[in-house]
Design a protein around this motif. Sequence first.
Motif, mmCIF file in Angstrom:
data_model
loop_
_atom_site.group_PDB
_atom_site.id
_atom_site.type_symbol
_atom_site.label_atom_id
_atom_site.label_comp_id
_atom_site.label_asym_id
_atom_site.label_seq_id
_atom_site.Cartn_x
_atom_site.Cartn_y
_atom_site.Cartn_z
ATOM 1 N N CYS A 134 -8.300 9.487 13.132
ATOM 2 C CA CYS A 134 -9.581 9.978 13.812
ATOM 3 C C CYS A 134 -10.260 8.735 14.568
ATOM 4 C CB CYS A 134 -10.419 10.774 13.182
ATOM 5 S SG CYS A 134 -9.710 12.611 12.702
ATOM 6 N N LEU A 135 -9.384 7.729 14.737
ATOM 7 C CA LEU A 135 -9.916 6.747 15.354
ATOM 8 C C LEU A 135 -9.347 6.573 16.938
ATOM 9 C CD1 LEU A 135 -10.259 4.251 12.509
ATOM 10 C CD2 LEU A 135 -12.174 5.310 13.640
ATOM 11 N N HIS A 136 -9.957 5.953 17.782
ATOM 12 C CA HIS A 136 -9.259 5.288 19.145
ATOM 13 C C HIS A 136 -9.721 4.075 19.358
ATOM 14 C CE1 HIS A 136 -7.401 6.219 22.885
ATOM 15 N NE2 HIS A 136 -8.649 5.718 23.546
ATOM 16 N N TRP A 137 -8.931 3.159 19.657
ATOM 17 C CA TRP A 137 -8.902 1.865 20.007
ATOM 18 C C TRP A 137 -8.656 1.876 21.628
ATOM 19 C CZ3 TRP A 137 -8.137 -2.791 16.788
ATOM 20 C CH2 TRP A 137 -8.632 -2.666 15.437
ATOM 21 N N ARG A 138 -9.574 1.082 22.130
ATOM 22 C CA ARG A 138 -9.466 0.927 23.649
ATOM 23 C C ARG A 138 -10.044 -0.306 24.359
ATOM 24 N NH1 ARG A 138 -13.580 2.749 27.301
ATOM 25 N NH2 ARG A 138 -15.279 3.921 26.142
ATOM 26 N N LEU A 139 -9.720 -0.747 25.275
ATOM 27 C CA LEU A 139 -10.249 -2.222 25.769
ATOM 28 C C LEU A 139 -11.239 -1.491 26.968
ATOM 29 C CD1 LEU A 139 -9.696 -5.006 25.487
ATOM 30 C CD2 LEU A 139 -8.082 -4.993 27.370
ATOM 31 N N SER A 140 -12.544 -2.100 26.683
ATOM 32 C CA SER A 140 -13.514 -1.700 27.560
ATOM 33 C C SER A 140 -14.443 -3.025 28.113
ATOM 34 C CB SER A 140 -14.592 -0.903 26.800
ATOM 35 O OG SER A 140 -15.630 -0.326 27.428
ATOM 36 N N LYS A 141 -14.966 -2.694 29.161
ATOM 37 C CA LYS A 141 -16.065 -3.949 29.886
ATOM 38 C C LYS A 141 -17.455 -3.613 29.213
ATOM 39 C CE LYS A 141 -13.756 -4.737 33.830
ATOM 40 N NZ LYS A 141 -13.855 -4.849 35.549
ATOM 41 N N ARG A 142 -17.904 -4.756 28.771
ATOM 42 C CA ARG A 142 -19.431 -4.650 28.170
ATOM 43 C C ARG A 142 -20.192 -5.540 29.013
ATOM 44 N NH1 ARG A 142 -21.316 -0.870 24.148
ATOM 45 N NH2 ARG A 142 -19.729 0.628 24.536
ATOM 46 N N LYS A 143 -21.486 -5.447 29.213
ATOM 47 C CA LYS A 143 -22.244 -6.448 30.089
ATOM 48 C C LYS A 143 -22.397 -7.543 28.908
ATOM 49 C CE LYS A 143 -26.255 -7.332 32.650
ATOM 50 N NZ LYS A 143 -27.752 -7.005 33.023
ATOM 51 N N CYS A 144 -22.425 -8.905 29.525
ATOM 52 C CA CYS A 144 -22.548 -9.952 28.716
ATOM 53 C C CYS A 144 -24.091 -10.034 28.275
ATOM 54 C CB CYS A 144 -22.400 -11.210 29.556
ATOM 55 S SG CYS A 144 -22.458 -12.755 28.392
ATOM 56 N N GLU A 145 -24.689 -10.215 26.776
ATOM 57 C CA GLU A 145 -25.963 -10.325 26.693
ATOM 58 C C GLU A 145 -26.387 -11.819 26.558
ATOM 59 O OE1 GLU A 145 -25.608 -8.611 22.872
ATOM 60 O OE2 GLU A 145 -24.926 -6.461 23.532
ATOM 61 N N THR A 146 -25.650 -12.719 26.705
ATOM 62 C CA THR A 146 -26.099 -14.263 26.482
ATOM 63 C C THR A 146 -26.891 -14.713 27.629
ATOM 64 O OG1 THR A 146 -23.949 -15.064 27.353
ATOM 65 C CG2 THR A 146 -24.198 -14.828 24.994
ATOM 66 N N ASN A 147 -26.660 -14.112 28.824
ATOM 67 C CA ASN A 147 -27.392 -14.397 30.080
ATOM 68 C C ASN A 147 -27.839 -13.319 31.039
ATOM 69 O OD1 ASN A 147 -24.738 -13.975 31.247
ATOM 70 N ND2 ASN A 147 -24.123 -15.903 31.678
ATOM 71 N N ASN A 148 -28.739 -13.558 31.945
ATOM 72 C CA ASN A 148 -28.983 -12.523 32.764
ATOM 73 C C ASN A 148 -28.048 -12.263 33.998
ATOM 74 O OD1 ASN A 148 -31.282 -12.181 31.357
ATOM 75 N ND2 ASN A 148 -32.414 -13.960 32.194
ATOM 76 N N MET A 149 -27.104 -12.770 34.105
ATOM 77 C CA MET A 149 -26.062 -12.479 35.267
ATOM 78 C C MET A 149 -25.357 -11.390 35.029
ATOM 79 S SD MET A 149 -24.568 -16.472 35.735
ATOM 80 C CE MET A 149 -23.392 -15.955 36.887
ATOM 81 N N MET A 150 -25.011 -10.725 35.954
ATOM 82 C CA MET A 150 -24.362 -9.543 36.033
ATOM 83 C C MET A 150 -22.670 -9.964 35.449
ATOM 84 S SD MET A 150 -25.951 -7.034 36.384
ATOM 85 C CE MET A 150 -24.648 -5.672 36.543
ATOM 86 N N GLU A 151 -22.584 -10.434 34.470
ATOM 87 C CA GLU A 151 -20.938 -10.972 33.960
ATOM 88 C C GLU A 151 -20.697 -9.654 32.637
ATOM 89 O OE1 GLU A 151 -18.847 -14.728 32.149
ATOM 90 O OE2 GLU A 151 -21.174 -14.788 32.201
ATOM 91 N N TYR A 152 -19.276 -9.195 32.799
ATOM 92 C CA TYR A 152 -18.835 -8.214 32.240
ATOM 93 C C TYR A 152 -17.840 -8.997 31.358
ATOM 94 C CZ TYR A 152 -21.845 -4.630 34.393
ATOM 95 O OH TYR A 152 -22.567 -3.798 34.793
ATOM 96 N N LEU A 153 -17.608 -8.724 30.009
ATOM 97 C CA LEU A 153 -16.627 -9.212 29.165
ATOM 98 C C LEU A 153 -15.795 -7.898 28.666
ATOM 99 C CD1 LEU A 153 -18.694 -11.780 27.045
ATOM 100 C CD2 LEU A 153 -16.987 -12.384 29.109
ATOM 101 N N GLN A 154 -14.477 -8.225 28.358
ATOM 102 C CA GLN A 154 -13.595 -7.131 27.691
ATOM 103 C C GLN A 154 -13.781 -7.271 26.252
ATOM 104 O OE1 GLN A 154 -11.695 -5.023 29.241
ATOM 105 N NE2 GLN A 154 -12.110 -5.908 31.319
ATOM 106 N N VAL A 155 -13.930 -6.286 25.778
ATOM 107 C CA VAL A 155 -14.291 -5.799 24.153
ATOM 108 C C VAL A 155 -13.278 -4.632 23.739
ATOM 109 C CG1 VAL A 155 -16.731 -6.872 24.048
ATOM 110 C CG2 VAL A 155 -16.042 -4.478 24.501
ATOM 111 N N ILE A 156 -13.150 -4.792 22.447
ATOM 112 C CA ILE A 156 -12.444 -3.586 21.874
ATOM 113 C C ILE A 156 -13.299 -2.643 21.350
ATOM 114 C CG2 ILE A 156 -10.841 -2.736 20.245
ATOM 115 C CD1 ILE A 156 -9.363 -5.512 20.478
#
Length: 170
Positions: A134-156
């Motif tokens: 009952c788990l599902h893994w997927r690749l997703s984009k999340r906003k980078c928290e280290t700077n104020n720029m609109m940079e998105y990183l891939q996370v699982i």
Amino acid sequence: MEDFDEIYEEEEEEEEDEDRAAEEQLLKYAPDPVVVRGSGHVTFGLSNKFESEFPSALTGKVAPEEFKASINRVNSCLRKTLPVNVRWLLCGCLCCCCTLGFSLWPVICLSKRTRRSIEKLLEWENSRLYHKLCLHWRLSKRKCETNNMMEYLQVILIEFLPKVPIFRPD
């Protein structure tokens, strides 16, 4: 005959609405997904490796050895493909002025190819093991928290799938 079809279609729509409402009710009580962040250098939003530290939210859901084996498979896929991407990036940056930026297209295409290969690997992992748990893994984009720029990183993202109540009447 047409009236009969219309009534039948309305009944189907009502059943679909009830099914959607039941699914939304189940998803409402599902816990928040677990985020596995990248821990290496970032190229075009894709990290070169992911953290293999076992998250405490998965305790009792999956064995730590299985989790680490899955992350190691993803990291080995990244190890195989990212050095080629970096070489093309350096070559593209050197030729960027002469080609008006078109020399960076191979890097973008290789980055998409890497992302797709990781998504396929995660689909295989899901079908092999994680959907049964009952788990599902997927690749997703999340906003980078280290700077104020609109940079998105891939996370699982590891999402918890709701269990379907088997005692509910049809």
